[in-house]
Structures are given as structure tokens and as C-alpha cells.
Write a protein that holds these residues in place. Structure first.
Motif, mmCIF file in Angstrom:
data_model
loop_
_atom_site.group_PDB
_atom_site.id
_atom_site.type_symbol
_atom_site.label_atom_id
_atom_site.label_comp_id
_atom_site.label_asym_id
_atom_site.label_seq_id
_atom_site.Cartn_x
_atom_site.Cartn_y
_atom_site.Cartn_z
ATOM 1 N N TRP A 55 0.805 -1.221 0.000
ATOM 2 C CA TRP A 55 0.000 0.000 0.000
ATOM 3 C C TRP A 55 0.839 1.272 0.000
ATOM 4 O O TRP A 55 0.338 2.380 -0.183
ATOM 5 C CB TRP A 55 -0.932 0.004 1.226
ATOM 6 C CG TRP A 55 -0.217 0.195 2.537
ATOM 7 C CD1 TRP A 55 0.037 1.389 3.171
ATOM 8 C CD2 TRP A 55 0.379 -0.822 3.357
ATOM 9 N NE1 TRP A 55 0.727 1.170 4.335
ATOM 10 C CE2 TRP A 55 0.960 -0.161 4.473
ATOM 11 C CE3 TRP A 55 0.460 -2.212 3.286
ATOM 12 C CZ2 TRP A 55 1.613 -0.857 5.487
ATOM 13 C CZ3 TRP A 55 1.118 -2.897 4.292
ATOM 14 C CH2 TRP A 55 1.682 -2.229 5.372
ATOM 15 N N HIS B 135 -1.754 -5.664 3.449
ATOM 16 C CA HIS B 135 -3.074 -5.934 4.007
ATOM 17 C C HIS B 135 -3.679 -7.008 3.112
ATOM 18 O O HIS B 135 -3.393 -7.024 1.906
ATOM 19 C CB HIS B 135 -3.978 -4.704 3.928
ATOM 20 C CG HIS B 135 -3.500 -3.506 4.650
ATOM 21 N ND1 HIS B 135 -2.596 -2.605 4.113
ATOM 22 C CD2 HIS B 135 -3.801 -3.042 5.876
ATOM 23 C CE1 HIS B 135 -2.376 -1.636 4.979
ATOM 24 N NE2 HIS B 135 -3.088 -1.867 6.059
ATOM 25 N N TRP C 107 -3.755 -2.526 13.218
ATOM 26 C CA TRP C 107 -3.931 -1.094 13.367
ATOM 27 C C TRP C 107 -5.429 -0.839 13.428
ATOM 28 O O TRP C 107 -6.135 -1.124 12.463
ATOM 29 C CB TRP C 107 -3.328 -0.321 12.190
ATOM 30 C CG TRP C 107 -3.697 1.134 12.201
ATOM 31 C CD1 TRP C 107 -3.421 2.037 13.178
ATOM 32 C CD2 TRP C 107 -4.434 1.845 11.181
ATOM 33 N NE1 TRP C 107 -3.916 3.283 12.838
ATOM 34 C CE2 TRP C 107 -4.550 3.188 11.633
ATOM 35 C CE3 TRP C 107 -4.986 1.493 9.955
ATOM 36 C CZ2 TRP C 107 -5.193 4.166 10.879
ATOM 37 C CZ3 TRP C 107 -5.633 2.462 9.192
ATOM 38 C CH2 TRP C 107 -5.730 3.781 9.665
ATOM 39 N N GLU D 139 -0.646 -1.488 16.636
ATOM 40 C CA GLU D 139 -0.186 -0.176 16.174
ATOM 41 C C GLU D 139 -1.147 0.913 16.626
ATOM 42 O O GLU D 139 -2.346 0.848 16.348
ATOM 43 C CB GLU D 139 -0.074 -0.152 14.658
ATOM 44 C CG GLU D 139 0.350 1.195 14.099
ATOM 45 C CD GLU D 139 0.516 1.189 12.611
ATOM 46 O OE1 GLU D 139 0.635 0.101 12.018
ATOM 47 O OE2 GLU D 139 0.525 2.277 12.017
ATOM 48 N N GLU E 106 4.508 3.618 15.198
ATOM 49 C CA GLU E 106 4.739 4.382 13.962
ATOM 50 C C GLU E 106 5.136 5.813 14.296
ATOM 51 O O GLU E 106 4.486 6.473 15.108
ATOM 52 C CB GLU E 106 3.515 4.402 13.063
ATOM 53 C CG GLU E 106 3.756 5.254 11.802
ATOM 54 C CD GLU E 106 2.668 5.194 10.768
ATOM 55 O OE1 GLU E 106 2.187 4.086 10.469
ATOM 56 O OE2 GLU E 106 2.275 6.265 10.268
ATOM 57 N N HIS F 226 2.522 8.597 13.832
ATOM 58 C CA HIS F 226 1.385 8.500 14.763
ATOM 59 C C HIS F 226 1.738 9.037 16.144
ATOM 60 O O HIS F 226 0.935 9.752 16.752
ATOM 61 C CB HIS F 226 0.899 7.057 14.865
ATOM 62 C CG HIS F 226 0.398 6.526 13.562
ATOM 63 N ND1 HIS F 226 -0.045 5.235 13.400
ATOM 64 C CD2 HIS F 226 0.284 7.101 12.346
ATOM 65 C CE1 HIS F 226 -0.428 5.052 12.145
ATOM 66 N NE2 HIS F 226 -0.221 6.164 11.488
ATOM 67 N N ASP G 100 7.042 1.028 12.233
ATOM 68 C CA ASP G 100 6.638 1.751 11.013
ATOM 69 C C ASP G 100 7.390 3.070 10.965
ATOM 70 O O ASP G 100 7.144 3.973 11.763
ATOM 71 C CB ASP G 100 5.133 2.035 11.043
ATOM 72 C CG ASP G 100 4.318 0.877 10.507
ATOM 73 O OD1 ASP G 100 3.076 0.996 10.443
ATOM 74 O OD2 ASP G 100 4.923 -0.158 10.162
ATOM 75 N N ASP H 185 6.366 2.668 6.462
ATOM 76 C CA ASP H 185 4.928 2.812 6.204
ATOM 77 C C ASP H 185 4.711 4.251 5.757
ATOM 78 O O ASP H 185 4.323 5.116 6.552
ATOM 79 C CB ASP H 185 4.117 2.492 7.456
ATOM 80 C CG ASP H 185 2.626 2.548 7.148
ATOM 81 O OD1 ASP H 185 1.825 2.481 8.088
ATOM 82 O OD2 ASP H 185 2.264 2.672 5.962
HETATM 83 C C1 DIG Z 1 -1.366 2.749 8.948
HETATM 84 O O1 DIG Z 1 -0.318 3.404 9.597
HETATM 85 C C2 DIG Z 1 -1.334 1.294 9.261
HETATM 86 C C3 DIG Z 1 -1.934 0.491 8.155
HETATM 87 O O2 DIG Z 1 -1.347 0.924 6.957
HETATM 88 C C4 DIG Z 1 -1.452 -0.883 8.470
HETATM 89 O O3 DIG Z 1 -2.488 -1.554 9.096
HETATM 90 C C5 DIG Z 1 -0.296 -0.721 9.412
HETATM 91 C C6 DIG Z 1 0.840 -1.588 8.966
HETATM 92 O O4 DIG Z 1 2.059 -0.970 9.081
HETATM 93 N N1 DIG Z 1 -0.033 0.714 9.434
#
Ligand code: DIG
Ligand code: MN
Ligand code: MN
Length: 389
Positions: free
Chosen positions: A18, A56, A139, A183, A219, A222, A247, A289
Motif C-alpha cells: 500500500w 493488508h 492497526w 499499532e 509508527e 502517529h 513503522d 509505512d
Molecule cells: C497505517 O499506519 C497502518 C496500516 O497501513 C497498516 O495496518 C499498518 C501496517 O504498518 N499501518
């Protein structure tokens, strides 16, 4: 660009389908890039030197694919992995795109949605394991609310816990060699997402039936969205033995989730993070990510992905310089000087230790006057990062 910072398999750089497959649509605009197939994306990642590819379920298998279509897609994907040598370290479930998840998945108020989310996740776990994943990420993008009138937050926690306990038992029952990584994200796409930070998730993991199977996938963007220090979140996860995946990306402070190229905005924080991961010899994937700017074509997407890995390797080299820099290490030794008089007070409590400490004559005025030379140390760090040291 010089080939000094060329990615190698041992660097374990991975990207999700993605990420490089992002076609650039956003809430205010349509896609700017044509959609590439999973096979084309695997070959793109191989071309730029990635070690692995994550997905995913629906990045690979369309939501409405028939079993026959699913099997063909998996065969084609496996062939591309064999042709390129890429591996699949991590997989995850899309529990956020389809309208059925508009009120969440595991925490939705409709029990049929909650159970459909479990069904979808079990099938996605099977797919991930079939393709070699050892880490499974959760996530909870839609697990939250716009209005707390709609849901008792403890119900959200109970439902999420029940789902994870069920899925841990499923993994055990199937005999899968799989660890689950949660996450966090504070908001977007929901007004507020439950368990918004890595710290909140660490507390939650302790309440599960199989906490040993569950860790974190912090992440960078985030934690920054929550106004937090990403290194501190990662360090707490590591220290708790819960840094199962990570991430990496970047963004400009506490705004919407920008998922920018690693190191493109927060160079100093990215440096301290890389120094930490390398110093503790983190052995997991360095997963990006992130996605390219909407302005880019697929050559730009390759620039984006190469940039993520290149900046990581440059910062890795800077970290080695930091660890070897005599003046920096001299200052660090001075800052962390031991006082033999304090050694008797280290470690666990005992009554004699407490009695002696209560009576100890601290020279507080002198302690208060001590200059720590942090300005000098941080300037040396900045010099290093700016390439003048
Ligand atoms: C978004 O930060 C999330 C989704 O893209 C995924 O579920 C997860 C995997 O790294 N990060
Ligand atoms: Mn993100
Ligand atoms: Mn992520």
C-alpha cells in the motif's frame, strides 16, 4: 547519487504494497497514478533494493475476489517473490476501507460487524502465514468514535480484548509461528481512535490472556500526531521486550497523518531513533509505512523509496560517528560520572540503606550549580548531522 548507501538484504528494509502502490488520492483529490498490480509492485521493490514486502489482505486479494481468483493471485505473487527473492515479514488486515467497518471492526456496536471482522482477520492471518509472515499487525484505524454518546469506551476495550484473545487462541490452535503487533494512532480516520498511543497499548497488552504473543508496531508519524517523542515510545517498547515491528516515516508535527519519506522532516529525531535501533541491535524489519508525495509519477515513487533507505543508512553512519567521536564520548562520560559515595544507595531497598540515605549530607547548593554542558553536546550532535564534524 553515490552507491555508498545502497540497501542490502541485511538492512531488512521493507515496504507495504500500500506504500509504493499508493495512487495518490486524498480526501480532496483523485488518484494521480495508475494502479500497479501486486506483482508489478514486488518487481518495483526488487528494483530499488528492498528486502521484503508487506500487505493488508485486500492489497493482495480484492475484497470480492472468488476463491479461484484468490488462488491465482497468490500463485502469481509467490512466483514474483521467487523471481525477486523478496520475503514477506509482516501481514495485516484491512479493517478500515470497506463501508461495513464505518463504525469500527472489533469494537463496532453491531455484533455482526465485530464477528465479520474476526472472520476476515482469521482468513487474512491464514494468507499472511501462507506467504511467510512472522509478524501480524493490528492497526485499529476505525476503532473509535466521533461522539462518546455512541459507545461506552470500556465496551470498546472489552470488545478489542475479546477479539485479540480469540485471535491469539486461533494462532495457537493453528500452530502458527506468529507474533501480533498492535499499532497506535490517536485519530484519523476516526475523531478519536481507542488506545491512541504506544504507551496506552502497552498497558492494554498486559490485560490480555496471552500477553507474551502480543507486542507493538510503533509508527513515527502517529506518535508525532500525539505530540510525543517517538524515540521514547520505541525505547519503552524495546525495554518491555515488545518492539515486535516498527513503522518508519515522517511528518511535520501534529497535523494529519502525512506518512512522508523517512527523514524528510524530522532529521534529528530520526537520527536519535536510528542510533537507538542500531545501538540495541534491533533485529526486526526497518519497515517504511510511508508514501510518495501526490506530485510524483512512479519514477518519483522509486525516488521516495530509495530516499527512505538512503537516509536510514546515512543516519546509521552518523550514529557510528557519534559513538566514535572522542569529544562527544568524553562529554557523555563526564555527564554520567559515578560518585562512589552513591554506590551504596543503588539498587533495591533495605532498611539500613534507607536509614543511611536519609542521614546523608548532600551538598545541594554545589549540585544545583553544576553546569551539564548539554548545549555543547547537542551542538556537537548538530555539527555531526550537518556534516561539519
Ligand atoms: C497505517 O499506519 C497502518 C496500516 O497501513 C497498516 O495496518 C499498518 C501496517 O504498518 N499501518
Ligand atoms: Mn500513518
Ligand atoms: Mn503504520
Amino acid at each position: 547519487m553515490t552507491n555508498l548507501y545502497e540497501p542490502k538484504p541485511e538492512h531488512k528494509f521493507t515496504f507495504g504494497l500500500w506504500t509504493v502502490g499508493n495512487t495518490g488520492s486524498d480526501p480532496f483529490g483523485a488518484a494521480v497514478r495508475n494502479k500497479l498490480s501486486p506483482v508489478e509492485l514486488v518487481h518495483l521493490l526488487a528494483e530499488i533494493g528492498a528486502y521484503g514486502v508487506n500487505f493488508h489482505d485486500n492489497d493482495l486479494i480484492p475484497f470480492d475476489a472468488t476463491p479461484t481468483e484468490r488462488d491465482q493471485i497468490v500463485r502469481d505473487f509467490k512466483r514474483a517473490l521467487e523471481e525477486t527473492g523478496l520475503v514477506v515479514p509482516m501481514a495485516t488486515t484491512n479493517l478500515f476501507h470497506h463501508p461495513v467497518f464505518k463504525d469500527g471492526a472489533f469494537t463496532a456496536n453491531d455484533p455482526r460487524v465485530r464477528k465479520f471482522a474476526l472472520q476476515k482477520t482469521m482468513r487474512a492471518i491464514d494468507l499472511g502465514v501462507e506467504l511467510g509472515a512472522k509478524i501480524y499487525v493490528f492497526w485499529g484505524g476505525r476503532e473509535g468514535v466521533e461522539s462518546d454518546a455512541t459507545k461506552d469506551p470500556t465496551a470498546g476495550l472489552r470488545r478489542f480484548r475479546e477479539a485479540l484473545n480469540f485471535l491469539c487462541e486461533y494462532v495457537l490452535d493453528q500452530g502458527y509461528d506468529l507474533k501480533l503487533a498492535l499499532e497506535a494512532k490517536p485519530n484519523e480516520p476516526r475523531g478519536d481512535i481507542y488506545l491512541p498511543t504506544s504507551g496506552a497499548l502497552l498497558g492494554f497488552i498486559a490485560t490480555l490472556d496471552h500477553p507474551e504473543m502480543v507486542g507493538l508496531n510503533p509508527e513515527m508519524a502517529h506518535e508525532h500526531m500525539a505530540g510525543l517523542n517517538f524515540l521514547h515510545a520505541v525505547a519503552q517498547a524495546w525495554e518491555a521486550g515488545k518492539l515486535f515491528h516498527i513503522d518508519l516515516n515522517d511528518q511535520n508535527s501534529v497535523r494529519f497523518d502525512q506518512d512522508w519519506r523517512f527523514g524528510s522532516q524530522s532529521l534529528k529525531q530520526s537520527f536519535f531513533l536510528v542510533k537507538f535501533l542500531e545501538n540495541v541491535e534491533y533485529s526486526g524489519s526497518r519497515h517504511f509505512d510511508a508514501h510518495a508525495y501526490r506530485t510524483e509519477d512512479y519514477e518519483g515513487v522509486k525516488d521516495f523509496a530509495r530516499g527512505c533507505m538512503r537516509t536510514y543508512l546515512i543516519l546509521k553512519e552518523k550514529a557510528e560517528h557519534f559513538n566514535q567521536d572522542e569529544e562527544i564520548q568524553f562529554l557523555l562520560a563526564k555527564i554520567n560520572v559515578n560518585d562512589p559515595a552513591m554506590e551504596g544507595f543503588e539498587g533495591k531497598f533495605n532498611p539500613a540503606k534507607a536509614k543511611a540515605l536519609k542521614a546523608y549530607p548532600f551538598d545541594v547548593a554545589t549540585l544545583a550549580r553544576r553546569g551539564m554542558q548539554y548545549e555543547r553536546l547537542d551542538q556537537l550532535t548538530v555539527d555531526l548531522l550537518l556534516g561539519v564534524r
